[in-house]
Write a protein that holds these residues in place. Sequence first.
Motif, PDB file in Angstrom:
ATOM      1  N   ALA A   1     104.845  59.372 -12.402  1.00 12.98           N
ATOM      2  CA  ALA A   1     103.985  58.365 -13.032  1.00 12.98           C
ATOM      3  C   ALA A   1     102.894  59.007 -13.883  1.00 12.98           C
ATOM      4  O   ALA A   1     102.649  58.590 -15.024  1.00 12.98           O
ATOM      5  CB  ALA A   1     103.365  57.470 -11.959  1.00 12.98           C
ATOM      6  N   VAL A   2     102.217  60.003 -13.340  1.00  5.85           N
ATOM      7  CA  VAL A   2     101.102  60.630 -14.056  1.00  5.85           C
ATOM      8  C   VAL A   2     101.585  61.363 -15.304  1.00  5.85           C
ATOM      9  O   VAL A   2     100.994  61.241 -16.386  1.00  5.85           O
ATOM     10  CB  VAL A   2     100.329  61.587 -13.126  1.00  5.85           C
ATOM     11  CG1 VAL A   2      99.278  62.369 -13.916  1.00  5.85           C
ATOM     12  CG2 VAL A   2      99.651  60.806 -12.004  1.00  5.85           C
ATOM     13  N   THR A   3     102.661  62.124 -15.171  1.00  4.25           N
ATOM     14  CA  THR A   3     103.142  62.885 -16.329  1.00  4.25           C
ATOM     15  C   THR A   3     103.695  61.962 -17.403  1.00  4.25           C
ATOM     16  O   THR A   3     103.540  62.228 -18.600  1.00  4.25           O
ATOM     17  CB  THR A   3     104.202  63.915 -15.910  1.00  4.25           C
ATOM     18  OG1 THR A   3     105.253  63.262 -15.176  1.00  4.25           O
ATOM     19  CG2 THR A   3     103.596  64.988 -15.028  1.00  4.25           C
ATOM     20  N   ALA A   4     104.335  60.857 -16.998  1.00  2.00           N
ATOM     21  CA  ALA A   4     104.851  59.912 -17.988  1.00  2.00           C
ATOM     22  C   ALA A   4     103.711  59.248 -18.752  1.00  2.00           C
ATOM     23  O   ALA A   4     103.754  59.129 -19.984  1.00  2.00           O
ATOM     24  CB  ALA A   4     105.713  58.854 -17.303  1.00  2.00           C
ATOM     25  N   ALA A   5     102.683  58.814 -18.031  1.00  3.21           N
ATOM     26  CA  ALA A   5     101.533  58.182 -18.695  1.00  3.21           C
ATOM     27  C   ALA A   5     100.824  59.165 -19.622  1.00  3.21           C
ATOM     28  O   ALA A   5     100.343  58.790 -20.699  1.00  3.21           O
ATOM     29  CB  ALA A   5     100.562  57.648 -17.646  1.00  3.21           C
TER      30      ALA A   5
ATOM     31  N   VAL B   1      96.235  66.603 -12.266  1.00  3.16           N
ATOM     32  CA  VAL B   1      97.261  67.049 -13.209  1.00  3.16           C
ATOM     33  C   VAL B   1      96.649  67.541 -14.515  1.00  3.16           C
ATOM     34  O   VAL B   1      97.094  68.548 -15.083  1.00  3.16           O
ATOM     35  CB  VAL B   1      98.267  65.912 -13.483  1.00  3.16           C
ATOM     36  CG1 VAL B   1      99.237  66.301 -14.601  1.00  3.16           C
ATOM     37  CG2 VAL B   1      99.046  65.578 -12.210  1.00  3.16           C
ATOM     38  N   THR B   2      95.627  66.847 -15.027  1.00  3.51           N
ATOM     39  CA  THR B   2      95.110  67.149 -16.364  1.00  3.51           C
ATOM     40  C   THR B   2      93.834  67.985 -16.379  1.00  3.51           C
ATOM     41  O   THR B   2      93.497  68.575 -17.407  1.00  3.51           O
ATOM     42  CB  THR B   2      94.825  65.852 -17.127  1.00  3.51           C
ATOM     43  OG1 THR B   2      93.750  65.143 -16.476  1.00  3.51           O
ATOM     44  CG2 THR B   2      96.069  64.956 -17.174  1.00  3.51           C
ATOM     45  N   GLY B   3      93.090  67.991 -15.278  1.00  8.14           N
ATOM     46  CA  GLY B   3      91.836  68.737 -15.228  1.00  8.14           C
ATOM     47  C   GLY B   3      90.636  67.991 -15.763  1.00  8.14           C
ATOM     48  O   GLY B   3      89.547  68.571 -15.909  1.00  8.14           O
TER      49      GLY B   3
END
Length: 581
Positions: free
Chosen positions: A191-195, A228-230
């Motif tokens: 979910a996080v990487t797709a968004a 995930v993104t920092g």
Amino acid sequence: MSTLCAVFQATAAQHPDLVALRTPADGVTVTWREYAERVRRIATGLAALGVRRGDTVALMMVNRPEFHLIDTAVFHLGATPFSLYNTSSPEQLQFQVGNAGNRVVVCEEQFLPTVLAGRDGTAVEHVVCLDDAPEGTIGLAELEAMADPDFDFEATWRAVEPDDVLTLIYTSGTTGPPKGVELSHRNMLAAVTAAATVLPADHNDRIISFLPHAHVADRWGTHYTQIVTGLQVTCVANRRAVLAAVVETRPTIFGAVPQVWYNIRAGVEAMIAGEIDPARKNALTQAIRLGLDYVRSAAPDEQLRARHKSADERMLAPLRAMIGFDQIRYALCGAAPITADAVEFINALGIPLSEGWGMSEVCGLATLNPPHANRYGTCGPAIPGVELLLAPDGELLVRGELVMKGYRHDTAHAAAAVDAEGWLHTGDVATMDPDGYVRIIDRKKELIINASGKNMSPSTIENTIRAGCPLIGQLVVIGDNRPYNVALVLLEPAVAQGFATANGLAGAELSELAGSEAVRAAVAEGIDAGNQRLSRVEQVKRFAILPTWWEPGCPELTHTLKLRRGPIAERYAAEIEELYA
């Protein structure tokens, strides 16, 4: 990297000296190095209490940095942290804790009475208190000082697997007891990487955490997305202070429910209406009109581009700076439908608001309007890796790696929700255009069918009316098997007090204002304005103002602010019947 543990360790190592977590005005700051060190200490302490892979740990606290530290520490053990709504009653807590089977609860001292009253008959053995540690509890500092000579932190987090349960999200329970949605590391990373492919983010971004941690939107949108993104998270403990926090924080990414965006719109309109300088008032009004022309144009010509750029530089950019959105890159709206004209208005200000759709069972997000191809009034197309399908009755079906593992200890409901081909039956009725953009109509179980057999969406009617009348805080439309629609209205407390002061009613209680003719006239005007944007059969013909306010978790409203229509119809049967008399 296939688990949030591995991703966290990599992110913390990459940005050790950057501030990861903070509170407004830097009351508290936590760097990534400090974050990682405290995760290790807290995980060691929890291991000393016997928390192991596959166990669960309950959290009950406001939005504060300690949530992130503790939650991350728990899943580094291969255990499953989950949050309880702070408005939970002891009985509600007892049900969820009983379902989860946790032996440890971590809470603030203010929630300790609820925790102690609700743990009877459950497996809870240890209560960790974040503030003072009353007798019978363990303080957070004491927990971090605990040692377990046999505990190997590195080996423990590396043993966590993608299909281990990352968290539990308890559903609203609008039609029955809440169900514990099990989301795995694999689900959430998908979910996080797709968004992030639609709305890219990195360590230069700033976001505000103010929604309840028990709501999937906060966990997906701030907690896991940060790992995930920092990006930097500012924790706001009091949700009523969020707009002030926006001014202080200057977020680059901001997500909120529709009511927050309605309030921003109402605030801007009220500010312009109250502007005493006629020239400035006219300039602001014209700038917003130009903004609306610009965002409504599929292909603005050079003249419109130039006029809009000039208006933005002179009027809209200073306006955004005044309300804290001068550095915004992405803005999101979800959790409930928002009217297309509200999205247009916010975009006209230069705030790039995109509507998305999701639910707990898909980690919070499955569709999202890309900022460069935003279709107002829709929830956007599927995010990468997600498949969508409309069933013959219009129900939206979703398939992809972000679909939940199941419901905790409830295989029957899980089997009914996710079919043999992996399609999640969402319960939402929707339409989809040829480009895949989704428009949510309503919940299947909540559609109104009037006495003439006409199907209507109560939430669409409610949102249309509320969007144009800030005085209406909560609205319930009734019309099932009836000749016309009526509504129960609850006044927005803060707006009602402002209205009272401006109309010679200063100091009046909400119950008094509900009976005021001036208030009723203002509400009637708002409903009439909303009715003009609805079909004749959808329009609200009569209404009653209730002398009360519904707090999250009460019999009429879920913790996620969803209406419990059945109990409302029962509790206010007399008021409803009077509207049809």
